[in-house]
Structures are given as structure tokens and as C-alpha cells.
Design a protein around this motif. Structure first.
Motif, PDB file in Angstrom:
ATOM      1  N   ASP A   1       0.835  -1.192   0.000  1.00  0.00           N
ATOM      2  CA  ASP A   1       0.000   0.000   0.000  1.00  0.00           C
ATOM      3  C   ASP A   1       0.870   1.241   0.000  1.00  0.00           C
ATOM      4  O   ASP A   1       1.834   1.343   0.760  1.00  0.00           O
TER       5      ASP A   1
ATOM      6  N   ARG B   1      -2.587   0.921   5.211  1.00  0.00           N
ATOM      7  CA  ARG B   1      -3.498   0.885   4.078  1.00  0.00           C
ATOM      8  C   ARG B   1      -3.549   2.249   3.408  1.00  0.00           C
ATOM      9  O   ARG B   1      -3.823   3.262   4.031  1.00  0.00           O
TER      10      ARG B   1
ATOM     11  N   ASP C   1      -9.424  -7.311   1.241  1.00  0.00           N
ATOM     12  CA  ASP C   1      -8.915  -6.244   0.371  1.00  0.00           C
ATOM     13  C   ASP C   1      -9.559  -6.383  -1.008  1.00  0.00           C
ATOM     14  O   ASP C   1      -9.014  -7.024  -1.898  1.00  0.00           O
TER      15      ASP C   1
ATOM     16  N   LEU D   1       0.676  -7.151   1.925  1.00  0.00           N
ATOM     17  CA  LEU D   1      -0.746  -6.819   2.043  1.00  0.00           C
ATOM     18  C   LEU D   1      -1.430  -7.601   3.157  1.00  0.00           C
ATOM     19  O   LEU D   1      -2.583  -7.335   3.489  1.00  0.00           O
TER      20      LEU D   1
ATOM     21  N   LEU E   1      -2.127   0.966  -4.728  1.00  0.00           N
ATOM     22  CA  LEU E   1      -1.242  -0.182  -4.610  1.00  0.00           C
ATOM     23  C   LEU E   1       0.060   0.136  -5.342  1.00  0.00           C
ATOM     24  O   LEU E   1       0.055   0.505  -6.519  1.00  0.00           O
TER      25      LEU E   1
END
Length: 379
Positions: free
Chosen positions: A120, A131, A340, A318, A135
Motif C-alpha cells: 500500500d 493501508r 482487500d 498486504l 497499490l
């Protein structure tokens, strides 16, 4: 593509990792939804040429011995084959099909790009902790990419699995995985212990046993299938695997559900005694393998036909996996990561088969574009 005014800065919306059956299917359906390659999405692949894992298959795997080559969406495999090609090598015929497919639909696969890590990107643009809205994909071959969503189709070929057994590091012979197998002749004059109960295991056992002596061992007794494999059998197997990944469990073995198809070739192997199965040995010694009851088999080669695991190490930052190592999946065909939704895994769990990969590519393309709020650009 239509986006909100406050959308974060990205290189493009969606990255598809892997140009095998699943990745090409996803890219095809992204195009059908109005997305343009390079502008709205990109598909990258680590291999030097088209074909996915097919280009690395052993030479003796031909179109007559392979289980089946499923068509990619929108283009038949059969139309790319010349007459009398049934004995053609799968490692040549299928990559040729994929190459023609990429050209027909202008998918513009960027090759020899290895994705090293996905994480992230936080608001400061310098950290991969926590987060963020974007990406960040770090690669060898394409630099660092910023995307809003990810369709991962890396499959399993790059992650061969070899179980650990006591004494494995003392074995003086060769240890070979299915991934490294080429021809049975390389084992002539040697005793080969074949480990594994899947379709690849029995195919290679059949070949090798025709040129040298073999021993076959599996963890559980094989379940042979005398009747033809029908569509309902496939649906039942996929349903069980899908149930597992929706509960966050690691995908199970499809063969454990479908059984091993006993065709004419394997019937002949059984008649000559090649399919006599032994339980797993307890340990490996320098010159062979030993069972718990003390019995011993001298060996020159151990062939691990023990399958593969999903190649997902690049997604580790992640934190998608649960405590048991599985990833909880959701969505119509269980391609969307529950924790996600920006990430879809195709070729994982119920979509690990080639026909499942086609359907998964379509579902992932539709669900991810809906989630990201992407709509075709208006004139």
C-alpha cells in the motif's frame, strides 16, 4: 475512463500479473468492458515469450497425453492447429495459440517483468506501511507502478512444493521435481522413487517405468476412476474447493474429489505392475528410502511429483493470509480477497483449472471495475 475529481494519482487503473490462461482471460474481458491496454490497464509476465506455464512442460507431454487444453474466451484452440497435430508437443502448440490470441485481441503483454512486491502506498508517497489508496507494485523490468486494483494470475508453476522428510539432505542421488522433468531416458539404468498421487505423478510413472525400475509411494491410497469424467464431476470438485477458500482455508486437492482417470495407457501400466503403490516412507537415507517397519528401497533418484503452491509471496506485505495460511475469498466465483477488495486472485482455489480460470477472469474483470467505479469513457 470516468473517474472522480479526487482520485489518487496512478499510472493506470488495473494491473494484471501473469499472462497464462487466467491472466489472458481477465485481459480479454477488461477489453470487452471498454478498457484500453496501456492506458487503463496493463498485463505483465515474467517469461520471455507467450504460453504461460505451458512453455515449460516436459517434451513428452503432447496433445494426446495432456488432459485437455481449454479454449481462451473468444478464440478456439483448434483453429490454430494444423492437420495431424494430435502428437504435437503441448509446450509448442499451446504457446503458439497464446501468441496468436494476444495478437488478435491486442493485449500488449509486457514481458520479462517480474513483480517483486506489492504494498500500500500511503499519503506521503514514500512508505509501504499501512493501508493507502494506491497499490504500489515494485518490479524488475517495469520499474515501480501505481495502480488502483490488481488481478493476480501468477498460478503455481513458479512455486514447486517438496515436502520435508528426515534425511533428505543426506541423499547421495538426484532429487527432481516435476517442474524439472524432461524425458524418461535420463533415468535409464537407475531406480526411481516417484512420490505423489496426482495425475502428473502417474503420467510420469508410466513413462519412466517403461525404461527403468520404479517404486511409487503416496500419502494416501489412490482412488481410480473407471468411468468417464463428466461436467458435473468438475462442478462438484470446484464447489468443494470454493467452499474451502470462502472459509479462509487453503485450497484442497481437486484430484482427491475427481479421482485419477484410468485410461488405456494407465491400464497397460497397471497390467505390467508399474502402478503398485506403497505408503510414504518415513525417512530418506544416503542410498535410498526407509519405511517405519524397517523395510528399505535403494534408489538413485527421487522424483517429487508433489505439486505446487500458489505463487503469492509478492503479495505478503498486504497481509492477505489468515492464521491457518489460507486467504478468505469472496465474490461471485470466489476471486475477490475479502479483506482487500482491490485484489482479485485468479488461478487460485476453485479457478486453478484452465476452464475455471476462464470464468474467473471474467468475474474478476467485472467485479473489480465495478468496485473501482470504472465505466467506459463517453465521447
Amino acid at each position: 475512463m470516468a473517474r472522480g475529481a479526487s482520485s489518487p494519482v496512478t499510472d493506470f487503473d488495473i494491473l494484471v500479473i501473469g499472462a497464462g490462461q487466467a491472466g489472458l482471460s481477465a485481459a480479454y474481458h477488461l477489453r470487452r468492458l471498454g478498457l484500453a491496454p496501456e492506458r487503463d490497464f496493463r498485463i505483465v509476465d515474467h517469461a520471455p515469450g507467450p504460453g504461460g506455464a505451458w512453455q515449460f512442460r516436459w517434451p513428452s507431454l503432447t496433445l494426446t497425453t495432456v488432459n485437455r487444453v481449454h479454449d481462451l474466451p473468444g478464440m478456439s484452440f483448434a483453429e490454430t492447429l494444423p492437420p495431424g497435430s494430435a502428437s504435437a508437443r503441448a509446450a509448442t502448440a499451446v504457446p503458439h495459440y497464446y501468441e496468436l490470441y494476444e495478437k488478435r485481441f491486442d493485449l500488449r503483454v509486457q514481458r520479462q517483468v517480474t513483480v517483486k512486491v506489492v504494498c500500500d502506498r500511503t499519503a506521503d508517497g514514500h512508505s509501504c506501511d499501512g493501508r493507502g489508496e494506491v497499490l504500489q507494485v515494485e518490479t524488475e523490468g517495469a520499474g515501480t507502478l501505481r495502480v488502483r486494483g490488481l488481478i493476480n494470475g501468477t498460478g503455481t508453476w513458479e512455486h514447486p512444493f517438496v515436502p520435508r522428510y528426515p534425511g533428505a539432505d543426506t541423499f547421495a542421488g538426484r532429487q527432481v521435481h516435476t517442474r524439472d522433468y524432461r524425458t524418461p531416458e535420463e533415468f535409464a539404468g537407475q531406480h526411481v522413487v516417484v512420490v505423489g498421487g496426482g495425475i502428473s505423478a502417474v503420467q510420469l510413472l508410466d513413462e519412466i517405468s517403461q525404461v527403468t525400475s520404479t517404486t511409487w509411494v503416496t500419502r494416501s491410497a489412490p482412488r481410480w476412476r473407471e468411468t468417464p469424467f463428466v461436467e458435473q464431476d468438475g462442478r462438484d470438485a470446484v464447489a468443494l474447493v470454493e467452499d474451502r477458500v470462502r472459509r479462509g482455508l487453503p485450497p484442497g486437492s481437486v484430484v482427491s474429489v475427481t479421482g485419477l482417470p484410468l485410461d488405456e495407457r494407465l491400464r497397460a501400466a497397471r497390467e505390467r505392475g508399474a502402478l503398485r503403490r506403497l505408503p510414504m516412507f518415513e525417512r530418506i537415507e544416503p542410498d535410498g528410502v526407509r519405511w517405519a517397519d524397517g523395510s528399505f528401497q535403494a534408489a538413485d533418484v527421487i522424483l517429487w511429483a508433489t505439486g505446487f503452491r500458489s505463487a503469492l509471496d509478492h503479495l505478503a506485505p498486504l497481509r492477505l493470509r489468515g492464521p491457518g495460511g489460507g486467504i478468505t475469498m469472496t465474490g461471485r466465483l470466489a476471486t475477490q480477497v475479502a479483506d482487500d477488495p482491490r485484489v482479485h486472485l485468479i488461478g487460485y482455489g476453485p479457478s486453478a483449472s484452465t476452464i475455471g480460470a476462464n470464468r474467473a477472469g471474467r468475474a474478476a474483470a467485472r467485479e473489480l471495475t465495478d468496485y473501482l467505479g470504472i465505466s467506459p469513457a463517453r465521447p
